[in-house]
Write an enzyme that holds these catalytic residues in place. Structure first.
Site, short mmCIF file in Angstrom:
data_model
loop_
_atom_site.label_atom_id
_atom_site.label_comp_id
_atom_site.label_asym_id
_atom_site.label_seq_id
_atom_site.Cartn_x
_atom_site.Cartn_y
_atom_site.Cartn_z
N CYS A 84 -7.70 -21.39 -6.48
CA CYS A 84 -6.92 -21.40 -7.73
C CYS A 84 -6.38 -22.81 -7.99
O CYS A 84 -6.02 -23.15 -9.11
CB CYS A 84 -5.77 -20.41 -7.67
N CYS A 87 -2.18 -24.97 -4.89
CA CYS A 87 -1.64 -25.60 -3.68
C CYS A 87 -2.28 -26.96 -3.43
O CYS A 87 -1.84 -27.70 -2.56
CB CYS A 87 -1.89 -24.72 -2.46
N SER A 317 18.19 -34.79 8.61
CA SER A 317 18.79 -35.69 9.59
C SER A 317 19.28 -34.91 10.81
O SER A 317 19.58 -33.72 10.75
CB SER A 317 19.96 -36.43 8.96
N GLY A 319 22.14 -35.48 12.28
CA GLY A 319 23.54 -35.11 12.03
C GLY A 319 23.65 -33.90 11.13
O GLY A 319 24.48 -33.01 11.36
N GLY A 1051 -10.78 -5.70 -9.58
CA GLY A 1051 -11.72 -4.83 -8.87
C GLY A 1051 -13.01 -5.52 -8.48
O GLY A 1051 -14.07 -4.87 -8.45
N SER A 1052 -12.99 -6.80 -8.22
CA SER A 1052 -14.18 -7.57 -7.78
C SER A 1052 -15.29 -7.60 -8.80
O SER A 1052 -16.41 -8.01 -8.49
CB SER A 1052 -14.75 -7.00 -6.46
N GLU A 1233 -12.58 -8.46 -3.18
CA GLU A 1233 -11.58 -7.70 -2.42
C GLU A 1233 -12.01 -7.33 -1.00
O GLU A 1233 -11.18 -7.19 -0.11
CB GLU A 1233 -11.29 -6.39 -3.16
C1 LIG Z 1 12.32 -25.25 4.45
C2 LIG Z 1 13.28 -25.54 5.56
C3 LIG Z 1 12.91 -25.20 6.85
C4 LIG Z 1 13.79 -25.45 7.89
N1 LIG Z 1 13.42 -25.07 9.15
C5 LIG Z 1 14.29 -25.30 10.18
C6 LIG Z 1 13.96 -24.90 11.49
O1 LIG Z 1 12.89 -24.34 11.75
N2 LIG Z 1 14.87 -25.12 12.46
C7 LIG Z 1 16.07 -25.75 12.20
O2 LIG Z 1 16.83 -25.98 13.13
N3 LIG Z 1 16.40 -26.13 10.97
C8 LIG Z 1 15.55 -25.90 9.95
N4 LIG Z 1 15.91 -26.27 8.70
C9 LIG Z 1 17.24 -26.85 8.50
C10 LIG Z 1 17.21 -28.35 8.56
O3 LIG Z 1 16.82 -28.81 9.80
C11 LIG Z 1 18.60 -28.82 8.28
O4 LIG Z 1 18.92 -28.40 6.97
C12 LIG Z 1 18.67 -30.32 8.35
O5 LIG Z 1 18.54 -30.80 9.64
C13 LIG Z 1 19.98 -30.79 7.77
O6 LIG Z 1 19.91 -32.19 7.62
P1 LIG Z 1 20.03 -32.88 6.20
O7 LIG Z 1 20.06 -34.32 6.45
O8 LIG Z 1 18.97 -32.40 5.28
O9 LIG Z 1 21.42 -32.31 5.77
P2 LIG Z 1 22.17 -32.35 4.38
O10 LIG Z 1 21.73 -31.17 3.56
O11 LIG Z 1 21.96 -33.67 3.75
O12 LIG Z 1 23.62 -32.14 4.89
C14 LIG Z 1 23.96 -31.01 5.65
C15 LIG Z 1 25.44 -30.86 5.94
O13 LIG Z 1 25.79 -31.67 7.05
C16 LIG Z 1 26.88 -32.53 6.72
N5 LIG Z 1 26.60 -33.83 7.32
C17 LIG Z 1 25.41 -34.47 7.30
N6 LIG Z 1 25.53 -35.62 8.00
C18 LIG Z 1 26.81 -35.68 8.43
C19 LIG Z 1 27.53 -36.64 9.18
N7 LIG Z 1 26.96 -37.73 9.63
N8 LIG Z 1 28.83 -36.39 9.44
C20 LIG Z 1 29.44 -35.27 8.98
N9 LIG Z 1 28.80 -34.36 8.26
C21 LIG Z 1 27.50 -34.54 7.99
C22 LIG Z 1 26.91 -32.60 5.23
O14 LIG Z 1 28.22 -32.82 4.78
C23 LIG Z 1 26.37 -31.26 4.82
O15 LIG Z 1 27.40 -30.32 4.75
C24 LIG Z 1 15.04 -26.05 7.64
C25 LIG Z 1 15.41 -26.40 6.34
C26 LIG Z 1 14.54 -26.14 5.31
C27 LIG Z 1 14.94 -26.50 3.92
S1 FES Z 2 -6.14 -22.59 -3.70
FE1 FES Z 2 -4.83 -21.08 -4.52
S2 FES Z 2 -3.10 -21.27 -3.29
FE2 FES Z 2 -4.48 -22.62 -2.35
#
Ligand SMILES: Cc1cc2nc3c(=O)[nH]c(=O)nc-3n(C[C@H](O)[C@H](O)[C@H](O)COP(=O)(O)OP(=O)(O)OC[C@H]3O[C@@H](n4cnc5c(N)ncnc54)[C@H](O)[C@@H]3O)c2cc1C
Ligand code: FES
Length: 1298
Positions: A84, A87, A317, A319, A1051-1052, A1233
């Site tokens: 499609c 992606c 990050s 943090g 339905g294919s 299908e």
């Molecule tokens: C699709 C998706 C999949 C994910 N899968 C996983 C996973 O499998 N395992 C997992 O562990 N996590 C997962 N996460 C979470 C992700 O790891 C955390 O959201 C990420 O590490 C947060 O970091 P950031 O920099 O994006 O935070 P931000 O969104 O930028 O900030 C997060 C929070 O931390 C605070 N903060 C950030 N830095 C500081 C600092 N230096 N001091 C004080 N406060 C601070 C901010 O104020 C805010 O409240 C996933 C997230 C998404 C969106």
């Molecule tokens: S080609 Fe359709 S989602 Fe990948």
């Protein structure tokens, strides 16, 4: 960047259209040190302000048909990696980024780069084929299929080939030709003063300070302002939970927060270091430091490898992950257990605290005040006598938040196995990371032995209290994982102790070592075999050749246009729907006043604005556009807001207040529907032989029940409509993502009360549909059309992923009850089956689905005495609808389940029972249609042979004897898939072909391109019929203006019926041209066309196909509802981890009879894509509702479809050769299908593995496995002492350490 990227995956859970950022400037800002970083990121999560000074490349920047296409785009398209196409830009960007950093990547790097990209169509194999062409390959890889080897087997006149694309045609990858970092950005970075940046928006101010003091001042001034680095935690909260932050502080440019410093006792990492950077730093440290010091690093690295996806890790990050303190953080448990320190700062203060201190209150809320920030994290070296490990289990191995994870550390008294210090932290259990403090204290001083293990497990279960399971939480599973993880840690430490002192410690028995390893994702290998064309076929004739999808290149360059890519129309409005929050209730009032006062709001549309039909009666119960007085499910559309932007429309929609009065009963499940006798009519029944009498003569009878969960279509392009009123004669253009333009026209015309000839529906392409864009698309188009009609403006409705999942329903949940009578030799003599499907709140096609489930329930077996009944339950769930396979995947799974049940009871193998009962000669089905099963038997035999079934079965038995915690399983499943729609008129089709005087041909037909390659095939047909190259022929769009009353592409049947119509039109034209050609046989096509025009020969023709003569008499229970049968067989092998319930798909061999393929690349792609979707239904996709009927699984975060890590490591597909089909165009078969059902071979392979576990553990009682067979269910079925501790299913009193 294609606009489409913005809407569909706003949580970043699957990178449909990832884009890439070049980051050079940040390094220059800081220290004038040139540093080039290319990283992929999710467009939907990356704040635009964070890109200041960065160069952003989108898929259009990588290459385009107007300039030059990039090798990545070319190879993805030519390797058939797009169906499609929705992606595809995301895939391009992930691969492109990897190649910018590693021009010759390893297979591991490639597979890691794609871990976060989802595709619902292809089954990933062709995408990986394209990827492999960039990877370093060893000669071993070549022979294993890493390279597209073309080996041709010749047996007399038969040639079988693997040639799907020509690698030598690809342009080489030349890194010197890539985009450079823009010099103006470089100059800007060098010349700029280091000062804070401010960006002001409508609702928010973004402040980016440059030093720590500035940051601390800001934090003191705005303590509530979040620090945003990757925005992967703050972003989703703002988008999904409506959190508003007037001030946001972005600390990414501050040097102190970017530090990477090795010290004598460990490593200090700045809080804004991205998780990808942390991964690289740890990887290097591990390779350089002595092993004894790096145990913490190794454990953290292990978690990082599966945390999110590369796109997430590139921006998220360290943090942020720690401070957001989510229960699902994969880092906090291991960092806390390892004794990491956090270096905090606030104005005038800097001090370290232990990381585990921030979780002491159990909710993770004290210890860090709003004014404080995290500067850096100190990860210590491990010490002598210290052992550290981390564990996680998620619903999908990669790119999924964990269900439960853990970090564990033990320190022994020197030279002993006496516990001196122990730390155990869990994630996923409660609302934050939790410490098993009491357990750890109690165990100090204990020896590391079985008694300690036993006590530890009981203490852990006592200490870590999990909330109840009301919210859909997997409480028992989590508890089992908690103790299983500790057990795994116990084994690991025992084994390590042995390595340090083999005389004192014996380690663990050989068969228990299998518990020590996790599954890893490897680059899959594959072989695709198909019959080559006859050597005599004209080189220009494309039929039977693996022609690339006609939009493949445009998919890869992002030029392919979907509804949301259409340029906006003057005065266009965006529409957001307001849906019911109650499953069954009277609407007492709708208060729109606040919503109407929101900025940008134009109007609110309700049932009162529908000029004519609001309720469509296709059967006794109606399909409804807007709820009028009452709601009948959560997610039913009550009204809609139109505003000047999508954001404004959504914000206002959230302000509409609806008051309800709950009505009884609320029926959600099939059981409740049965209790309340709530069904859609008619109920259906088929019967043959004398079932009751047969039950009296059989040796044994089994009875059982199987529950099969529903399935979300998860097409990548959500439901989308653009309604454009034309301003005169009540005409309206509708651009809709639908499989059925005619029903859009019919429903919109009826709702507006205008004749159908005023409504023009246009479909260029659809970003996946799978059955979900039929009636549902008609209702949504009506919503948009009513709004456009009322406002006189163009209205665009693009459902968010969450709304789409909430509103549109999916595959029917299913319960099959069966009673089966059989002889001791395995012959099944009688079956009595009842099927209940959960139709949801409106009929849609539920009765048809129930009928098809009956007609196809026999699968590949002749059952002499058979009775089956089907009931479509009327409930208060969103209305379920058509989905690939249409009832067959469910009823045939029930059949295969009782087949294995008979095997269990007779002691014969499942494959023997299958063979004994399979159709063998020309026979009649249970509704008296004749079938010749010759090709079924051929597929079965070929599959057995190609998969080396018996020898592998023996090897697996051996493996299982030697491994206690890992087991393998294998299963082979046959398939008969009847083709047909049961009624002639549903398979009629038309085509329209114009030839222009320059010789070019414009082709159209009634079929919809939704990834299945129908337009490519139709051009192949026209090319053969007109005897002109494909390049002369163009397909523009499917439209009700050119092809009226077209049947649904479902339905294919698309290629079959439209192919006949195209052929008919082309033959008409050719007949008209024939006299001219005969007169000038040496002339060219253009000569003939010119001459024809001058002779006033019409160069336009319609083609028509009346449809197949199909009929079914449900009164008599007999008929010819199908035109022909497809056959197939699949053999799958899996390995399960008994401690976690995780599994790995090791190998699948599919043999399919699809007649003579018109396009083997497209057809193999359909089989593989359907198969992988089937794996999703049967093993992982799980919809969850609250007890009040609210859908919990509303996005890729909660609902997991198969990703690259889920496809078999060896994935082979062969098309049965020499099997022409006399009933369809060019002897082909319609196959969209059929491959889906074969996904159940994985389900039965898992069952085989579980059987092996249970018989080893002396559990002889029959067990039931429902679908989806998730890790949770697998873990519970692999009963052992740990499940006994949690759910008491074991009771054998066995030792848990052997
Ligand atoms: C699709 C998706 C999949 C994910 N899968 C996983 C996973 O499998 N395992 C997992 O562990 N996590 C997962 N996460 C979470 C992700 O790891 C955390 O959201 C990420 O590490 C947060 O970091 P950031 O920099 O994006 O935070 P931000 O969104 O930028 O900030 C997060 C929070 O931390 C605070 N903060 C950030 N830095 C500081 C600092 N230096 N001091 C004080 N406060 C601070 C901010 O104020 C805010 O409240 C996933 C997230 C998404 C969106
Ligand atoms: S080609 Fe359709 S989602 Fe990948």
């Amino acid at each position: 960047m294609s606009l489409s990227s913005e809407y569909f995956f706003r949580g970043g859970g699957c990178e449909v259209k990832t884009f890439q950022v070049f980051l050079l400037t940040i390094a220059l800002h800081w220290n004038a040190r040139e540093m080039k970083i290319h990283y992929s990121a999710n467009a939907c999560l990356l704040p635009i302000c964070s890109l200041y000074g960065a160069a952003v490349t989108t898929v259009e920047g990588v290459g385009s048909t107007k300039t030059r296409i990039h090798p990545v785009q070319e190879r993805l398209a030519k390797c058939h990696g797009s169906q499609c196409g929705f992606c595809t830009p995301g895939m391009v960007m992930s691969i492109y980024t990897l190649l910018r950093n590693h021009p010759e990547p390893t297979a591991e790097q490639m597979i890691a780069a794609l871990a976060g990209n989802l595709c619902r169509c292809t089954g990933y194999r062709p995408i990986l084929d394209a990827c492999k062409t960039f990877c370093k390959v060893s000669s071993d890889d070549r022979s294993a299929g890493l390279c597209p080897l073309v080996y041709i087997l010749i047996s007399d006149d038969l040639k079988v080939t693997t040639d799907l694309f020509r690698i030598y045609e690809f342009q080489p990858l030349d890194p010197t030709q890539e985009l450079i970092f823009p010099p103006e950005l470089m100059r800007m970075a060098e010349s700029q003063q280091k000062r804070a940046l401010f960006f002001h928006g409508e609702q928010m101010t973004w402040i980016s300070p440059v030093n720590l003091d500035e940051l601390l001042d800001l934090k003191a001034a705005y303590p509530k302002a979040p620090l945003v680095v990757g925005n992967t935690s703050v972003g989703p909260e703002m988008k999904f939970r409506g959190v508003v932050h007037p001030i946001v502080i972005a600390p990414a440019r501050i040097l102190d927060l970017n530090v990477v410093k090795f010290t004598d006792d460990g490593l200090t990492l700045g809080a804004v270091c991205s998780l990808s950077l942390v991964t690289d730093v740890l990887t290097n440290a591990i390779s350089e430091l002595p092993e004894e010091k790096t145990k913490v690093f190794c454990a953290v690295l292990k978690q990082l490898r599966t945390l999110g996806s590369e796109q997430i890790r590139n921006v998220a990050s360290l943090g942020g992950n720690i401070i957001s303190r989510k229960s699902t953080s994969d880092l906090n448990p291991i960092l806390a257990a390892s004794g990491c320190m956090l270096n905090l700062a606030s104005r005038g203060k800097r001090y370290p605290i232990p990381l585990n201190g921030i979780f002491v209150d159990g909710v993770g809320n004290n210890a860090i005040t709003p004014e404080e920030i995290l500067v850096s994290v100190h990860i210590p070296h491990s010490r002598k006598g210290e052992y550290v490990s981390a564990f996680r289990q998620a619903p999908r191995r990669e790119n999924a938040l964990p269900i439960t994870n853990a970090g564990m550390r033990v320190l022994f008294e020197e030279g002993t196995d006496i516990i001196k210090d122990l730390s155990i932290f869990y994630g996923g259990a409660v609302s934050t990371t939790v410490c098993a403090k009491q357990t750890c204290w109690t165990l100090i001083g204990r020896h590391w032995n079985e008694q300690m293990l036993d006590e530890a497990c009981r203490l852990l279960l006592g200490e870590i209290a999990l909330p109840g399971s009301d919210s859909g939480e997997k409480v028992d599973y989590k508890k089992t994982l908690m103790v299983s993880f500790f057990y795994r840690f116990f084994l690991e430490v025992l084994q390590s102790l042995k390595t340090t002192d083999p005389c004192c410690y014996h380690g663990i028995p050989m068969e228990y070592r299998s518990g020590l390893q996790d599954f890893k994702t490897k680059m899959p290998q594959s072989i695709q075999l198909y019959q080559d064309i006859e050597p005599s076929q004209s080189p220009q004739d494309p039929v039977g050749r693996p022609i690339m999808h006609q939009s493949g290149i445009k998919h890869a360059t992002g030029e392919a246009v979907y509804i949301d890519d259409l340029p906006s129309v003057d005065g266009e409005l965006s529409l957001a729907v307001v849906t019911s929050s109650r499953a069954h209730a009277k609407i007492v009032s709708i208060d729109t006043s606040e919503a109407l006062n929101r900025p940008g709001v134009f109007d609110i549309i309700t049932a009162h604005d529908v000029p004519a039909t609001n309720e469509f009666y296709y059967s006794d119960d109606p399909e409804i556009i807007f709820a009028r007085n009452k709601v009948i499910c959560v997610g039913q559309i009550v009204c809609a807001v139109v505003a000047d932007s999508d954001v404004h429309a959504k914000q206002a929609a959230a302000k509409v207040k609806i008051e309800y009065e709950v009505l009884e009963p609320v029926i959600l499940t099939i059981e409740e529907a049965i209790k309340h006798n709530s069904f859609f009519e008619p109920k259906r029944k088929l019967e043959q032989g004398n079932v009751d009498q047969a039950f009296e003569t059989v040796d044994s009878i089994i009875e059982g029940e199987l529950c099969i969960g529903g399935q979300e279509h998860f097409y990548m392009e959500t439901q989308s409509v653009l309604a454009v009123p034309k301003g005169e004669d009540k005409e309206m253009d509708l651009y809709v993502s639908t499989q059925h333009p005619a029903i859009i026209q019919e429903m919109v015309a009826a709702s507006l009360g205008v004749p159908a000839n005023r409504i023009m529906c246009h479909v260029k392409r659809v970003g996946g549909a799978f059955g979900g864009k039929l009636l549902k698309a008609g209702l949504l188009a009506s919503v948009a059309a009513v709004a456009a009609n009322k406002t006189g403006r163009a209205v665009r409705l693009i459902l968010s992923r969450g709304d789409d999942m909430l509103i549109t329903g999916g595959r029917h949940p299913f319960i099959g009850k069966y009673k089966v009578g059989f002889m001791n030799d395995g012959r099944i003599r009688a079956v009595d089956a009842k099927y209940y499907i959960n139709g949801g709140c409106t009929p849609d096609e539920s009765v048809l689905v129930a009928e098809v489930s009956l007609l196809k329930m026999d699968n590949a077996y002749k059952i002499p005495n058979l009775r089956c009944c089907a009931y479509a339950c009327k409930t208060n769930l969103p209305s379920n609808t058509a989905f690939r396979g249409f009832g067959f995947p469910q009823s045939a799974l029930v059949t295969e389940t009782w087949i294995t049940g008979v095997a269990d009871k007779t002691g014969l193998s499942p494959e023997k029972i299958r063979e004994i009962n399979m159709y063998k000669e020309i026979e009649q089905t249970h509704f008296k249609q004749k079938l010749d099963p010759q090709n079924l038997i051929r597929c079965w035999n070929e599959c057995m042979e190609k998969s080396a079934y018996y020898s592998r079965k023996t090897t697996i038995e051996e493996f299982n004897k030697q491994n206690y915690w890992k087991k393998k399983g294998i299963a082979v499943v046959p398939m008969k898939y009847p083709f047909g729609l049961g009624t002639r008129y549903l398979t009629q089709a038309a085509a329209l072909v114009h030839i222009y005087t320059d010789g070019s041909v414009l082709l159209t037909h009634g079929g919809i391109e939704m990834g299945q390659g129908i337009h490519t095939k139709m051009i192949q047909v026209a090319s053969r019929e007109l005897n002109i190259p494909m390049s002369y022929i163009h397909f523009c769009e499917t439209s009700t203006t050119t092809i009226p009353n077209a049947c649904a592409s479902a339905g294919s049947a698309g290629t079959d019926v439209n192919g006949m119509a195209v052929k008919d039109a082309c033959q008409t034209l050719l007949k008209r041209l024939q006299p001219i050609i005969s007169k000038n046989p040496k002339g060219t096509w253009n000569d003939w066309i010119k001459e024809a025009f001058e002779q006033s020969v019409s160069l336009s023709a319609t083609g028509y196909f009346r449809g197949y003569n199909e009929k079914m008499d449900w009164e008599k229970g007999e008929g010819q509802p199908f035109t022909y049968f497809l056959y197939g067989a699949a053999c799958s092998e899996v390995e399960i981890n008994c401690l976690t319930g995780d599994h790995k798909n090791l190998r699948t061999d599919i043999v399919m009879d699809i007649g003579c393929s018109i396009n083997p690349a497209v057809d193999i792609g359909q089989i593989e894509g359907a198969f992988v979707q089937g794996i999703g239904l049967y093993t992982m996709e799980e919809l969850k509702y609250s007890p009040e009927g609210v859908l919990y699984t509303k996005g890729p975060d909660q609902y997991k479809i198969p990703a690259v890590c889920d496809i078999p490591e060896q994935f082979n597909v062969s098309l049965l050769s020499s099997s022409p089909n006399p009933y369809a165009i060019y002897a082909s078969k319609g196959l969209g299908e059929a491959g889906f059902f074969l996904g159940c071979s994985v389900f039965f392979a898992l069952r085989d593995a579980v059987t092996s576990v249970r018989s080893e553990r002396g559990l002889t009682k029959t067990f039931v496995l429902n679908s989806p067979l998730t890790a949770e269910q697998l873990r519970a079925s692999c009963a052992d002492a740990f499940t006994e501790m949690v759910i008491g299913r074991w009771g054998k009193g066995q030792s848990i350490s052997g």
